[in-house]
Write an enzyme that holds these catalytic residues in place. Sequence first.
Site, PDB file in Angstrom:
ATOM      1  N   ASP A 197       1.187 -14.606  12.742  1.00 18.02           N
ATOM      2  CA  ASP A 197       0.042 -15.221  12.078  1.00 18.02           C
ATOM      3  C   ASP A 197      -0.837 -14.098  11.530  1.00 18.02           C
ATOM      4  OD1 ASP A 197      -2.360 -16.477  11.381  1.00 18.02           O
ATOM      5  OD2 ASP A 197      -2.137 -18.003  12.945  1.00 18.02           O
ATOM      6  N   HIS A 256      -2.337  10.515  -0.982  1.00 18.72           N
ATOM      7  CA  HIS A 256      -2.594   9.272  -1.713  1.00 18.72           C
ATOM      8  C   HIS A 256      -2.422   9.458  -3.210  1.00 18.72           C
ATOM      9  CE1 HIS A 256      -3.829   6.216   1.238  1.00 18.72           C
ATOM     10  NE2 HIS A 256      -4.098   7.256   1.991  1.00 18.72           N
ATOM     11  N   GLU A 306       0.827  -1.193   0.000  1.00 18.51           N
ATOM     12  CA  GLU A 306       0.000   0.000   0.000  1.00 18.51           C
ATOM     13  C   GLU A 306       0.867   1.250   0.000  1.00 18.51           C
ATOM     14  OE1 GLU A 306      -3.263   2.467   2.705  1.00 18.51           O
ATOM     15  OE2 GLU A 306      -2.816   0.381   3.206  1.00 18.51           O
ATOM     16  N   LYS A 355      -9.067 -15.417  15.661  1.00 15.90           N
ATOM     17  CA  LYS A 355      -9.186 -15.035  14.253  1.00 15.90           C
ATOM     18  C   LYS A 355     -10.611 -14.660  13.855  1.00 15.90           C
ATOM     19  CE  LYS A 355      -5.218 -17.924  13.244  1.00 15.90           C
ATOM     20  NZ  LYS A 355      -4.649 -19.099  12.570  1.00 15.90           N
TER      21      LYS A 355
END
Length: 407
Positions: A306, A402, A102, A231
Amino acid sequence: MSQPTPADLATRVRDGDLRFHELEDHADADVAAAARRLLVAEATDADLDPLGEYAFDADAVHGSNIENTLGGVQVPVGVAGPVTIDGGAGAAERYLPLATTEGALVASINRGCSVIEDAGGATARVTKSGMTRAPVFRVAGVAEAEALADWVRDNVPAMREAAESTTSHGELLDVTPYVVGNNVFLRFRYDTKDAMGMNMVTIATREACDVIEAETDASLVALSGNLCSDKKPAAINAVEGRGRSVVADATIPREVVEDRLHTTPEAIAEINTRKNLVGSAKAGALGFNAHVANAVAAVFLATGQDEAQVVEGANAITTAETTADGDLYVSVSLASLEVGTVGGGTKLPTQRASLEILGVAGGGEPAGSNADALAESIAVCALAGELNLLAALGSRHLSSAHEELGR
């Protein structure tokens, strides 16, 4: 006997003599991975040569980190900082490695770090620690559920002895019962030291469940009953924490806010209230922040965590207010940051290099201190990202940043 080539193995799979997942039984993992690339490239007409360029030992990762190894994916890694962190695990000036695709993210966090550094650095503390696993048991009814809950409260030492017999590092801290009809959920919480510890606590809890079934009439239905909660977005993690609960804050002088961020403490505080608090509440969000997931995900990828646990890691609240002296106080509180510096993906060479950048590779002394320092570093990284984004909104520079960096 000579080792078969990737082409030999691919031919055997095409002929039906060998299964795709059995290639490692007939060649080393690098050759097996090359054979899989040949087969998948043939089936999909994709160019898989870039996936064959990786820095890890395929034999070391196959089975322990991944199955049906094909190769490796490269994610660009940038660095933000340095930023001075006054942490419970020690004070240090740290560079923050960030893996992301990104554009503008590293620049955003780096500007936040620079402003925090100009203000004298950030403070961070791990306020609670404990990895959880919550099995669900079936009982006959509510009376039996109450009896099981009482038994659990009275027999934690027996469960602790069984659980800790499976690990030389983990410690069972407590077990909390939750009753729903004829279901009893037991939320086991462990100190896993420098490991993230999911495998550790799962194995340990299985051993404790054997004791429960042997001593009571309860029947184990599932070793994970989703009250852990792993999760998945879950309010219990926001309230009780999971992994490490960590908080970071900084006070930015008014002149630094105005000169470096081109806005005011009042503007940042108002944006935070209306956007991060009111807006998030209206949306029914669990996290009340601007983009903490960006910082958590980038450090997770860089350091071998993870990546699915970004779900819990982004469960954070950002606060901002003007102090009595007119300066800006800003904080971020991450309720459930699940990190480790040993085990899992942390032993891969590029991920270990990122941990070495942070100064937290491997086990710490005392045990758990490296994982604490990693958690504190991620919290400060998130703080820098929050500060910069709030300031960009306040100065109305978000879209132009951006446009310049994110395309």
